[in-house]
Design an enzyme around this catalytic site. Structure first.
Site, mmCIF file in Angstrom:
data_model
loop_
_atom_site.group_PDB
_atom_site.id
_atom_site.type_symbol
_atom_site.label_atom_id
_atom_site.label_comp_id
_atom_site.label_asym_id
_atom_site.label_seq_id
_atom_site.Cartn_x
_atom_site.Cartn_y
_atom_site.Cartn_z
ATOM 1 N N ASP A 64 79.213 30.378 -4.371
ATOM 2 C CA ASP A 64 78.118 29.922 -5.454
ATOM 3 C C ASP A 64 78.957 28.795 -6.279
ATOM 4 O O ASP A 64 79.993 29.182 -7.223
ATOM 5 C CB ASP A 64 77.610 31.094 -6.010
ATOM 6 N N ASP A 77 74.534 22.600 -6.686
ATOM 7 C CA ASP A 77 74.611 24.067 -6.649
ATOM 8 C C ASP A 77 74.237 24.756 -5.359
ATOM 9 O O ASP A 77 73.210 24.660 -4.910
ATOM 10 C CB ASP A 77 73.746 24.669 -7.879
#
Length: 396
Positions: free
Chosen positions: A105, A286
């Site tokens: 992430d 992201d």
């Protein structure tokens, strides 16, 4: 989809704003490690069938071909594709190694997995780290917590050996959850954050920085290739890039400021008409979020322009019209990055087609967009820590 609540670096602190980070992966190097990612269905209340999920989680591993690039061996792990928009990979922690499935992430910086200290129901449904079984485990008295849109966790910082493929980080600080709420049915065990150290909720050095400091990574870069149409083959690579995964040249975009993967975006348009980000805005790249998210009024207008109708929490279009939907053009650093209709439409469990544009949980004083997996699937993405920039190129 998970959302992490934390502050986004000194850059945001200077503006006295707290952000909600969405939770949802160059120079050629001598050491490039490639880790295939697991792709799994986003967990929602409408997720059907635990037995179906368990069947997908059964082992059906295969070895990817070994690719040699400038004398470098690209090391890969077996990949399992569970469907949809969350991409997972295996890591191991401890001695002997214990295996976990985690999200890589770029929206967060902490590595954490469930612990055998944890008695929450969510922990019992995931792989828990058995600290007594590791001879290299070291516990600290430092605690931390992270709040997500769909739940929250509390944990304690520990140290142990962490492996990502052939990359080994010894005495790596990581989080062990002792309480988890709202994560009962998610198909992954934990999260591996790849953002800058300033974003860390626990204050621990991120694993990427630790590997870089140990000399395990010869170049401070990592890159993501996310497969399309539920196919296998997604990878995150460390220490360099493999040109087999993209077409043409990488277009480099400087970060607004070192410390977070946030860039300037110049406009968003449909059929040559600017519909958002007029006169420049900010975008956060992201890998931990599935969709493309932005301010509610602008997202609502976008849904209206493409003919999407609201129903519940989603906006739907006729599946027969997907191929006729207009492309959404994201202009970044003078380069157009089109996202065609077939890329921003998905099907729900009933087979209905919905858009992947959502209202952002962020509430900044200026326009802010989140470019999640929908965007990264189309554009091979390089995160260059050494030069504080992001590279984008059309994915193969």
């Amino acid at each position: 989809m998970l959302r992490t609540q934390t502050s986004l670096s000194t850059w945001s602190q200077e503006r006295s704003m707290k952000w909600l980070v969405v939770l949802g992966l160059v120079a050629f190097s001598e050491c490039i490690v490639k880790i295939p990612l697991r792709r799994v269905k986003t967990m929602r209340k409408t997720l059907s069938g635990k037995n179906m999920l368990n069947n997908f989680l059964k082992e059906h591993a295969y070895r990817l071909s070994q690719i040699s690039f400038r004398g470098s061996n690209l090391t890969s792990h077996p990949l399992r594709n569970i469907k949809d928009l969350v991409y997972l990979a295996n890591i191991t922690i401890g001695t002997p190694p214990q295996e976990f499935q985690v999200i890589f992430d770029t929206g967060s910086s902490d590595l954490w997995v469930p612990s055998d200290f944890c008695t929450s129901p969510a922990c019992s449904k995931h792989v828990r780290f058995r600290h007594l079984q590791s001879s290299t485990f070291r516990l600290t008295n430092k605690t931390f917590s992270i709040t997500y849109g769909s739940g929250r966790m509390k944990g304690v910082v520990a140290h142990d050996t962490v492996r990502i493929g052939d990359l080994v980080s010894t005495d790596q600080p990581f989080g062990l959850s002792v309480e988890e709420y709202g994560f009962d049915h998610i198909p992954f065990d934990g999260v591996l954050g790849l953002n800058y150290p300033k974003i860390s909720s626990s204050g621990a050095i991120p694993i990427f920085d630790k590997l870089k400091n140990q000399g395990a990574i010869s170049e401070p870069v990592f890159a993501f290739y996310l497969s399309k149409d539920e196919q296998e083959g997604s990878v995150v690579m460390f220490g360099g890039v493999d040109h087999h995964y993209y077409k043409g040249e990488l277009n480099w975009v400087p970060l607004i400021r070192s410390g977070n993967w946030i860039i300037h975006m110049h406009s968003i348009s449909i059929e040559r008409k600017v519909i958002a980000c007029s006169g420049r805005c900010m975008a956060f790249v992201d890998t931990g979020t599935a969709f493309i998210e932005g301010p509610k009024p602008l997202v609502d207008n976008m849904q209206k322009l493409i003919g999407a109708k609201p129903s519940g929490s989603k906006h739907y279009v006729s599946c027969s019209a997907v191929n006729t939907l207009p492309s959404i053009i994201f202009t970044i650093n003078g380069i157009n990055y089109p996202v065609p209709g077939r890329a921003y439409i998905l099907k729900d469990y009933r087979g209905r087609c919905y858009t992947t544009f959502q209202e952002s949980p962020l509430s900044p004083s200026i326009e802010f967009w989140i470019l999640g997996d929908v965007f990264v699937r189309l554009y091979f993405t390089v995160f260059d820590r050494g030069n504080d920039r992001i590279g984008l190129a059309r994915a193969v």
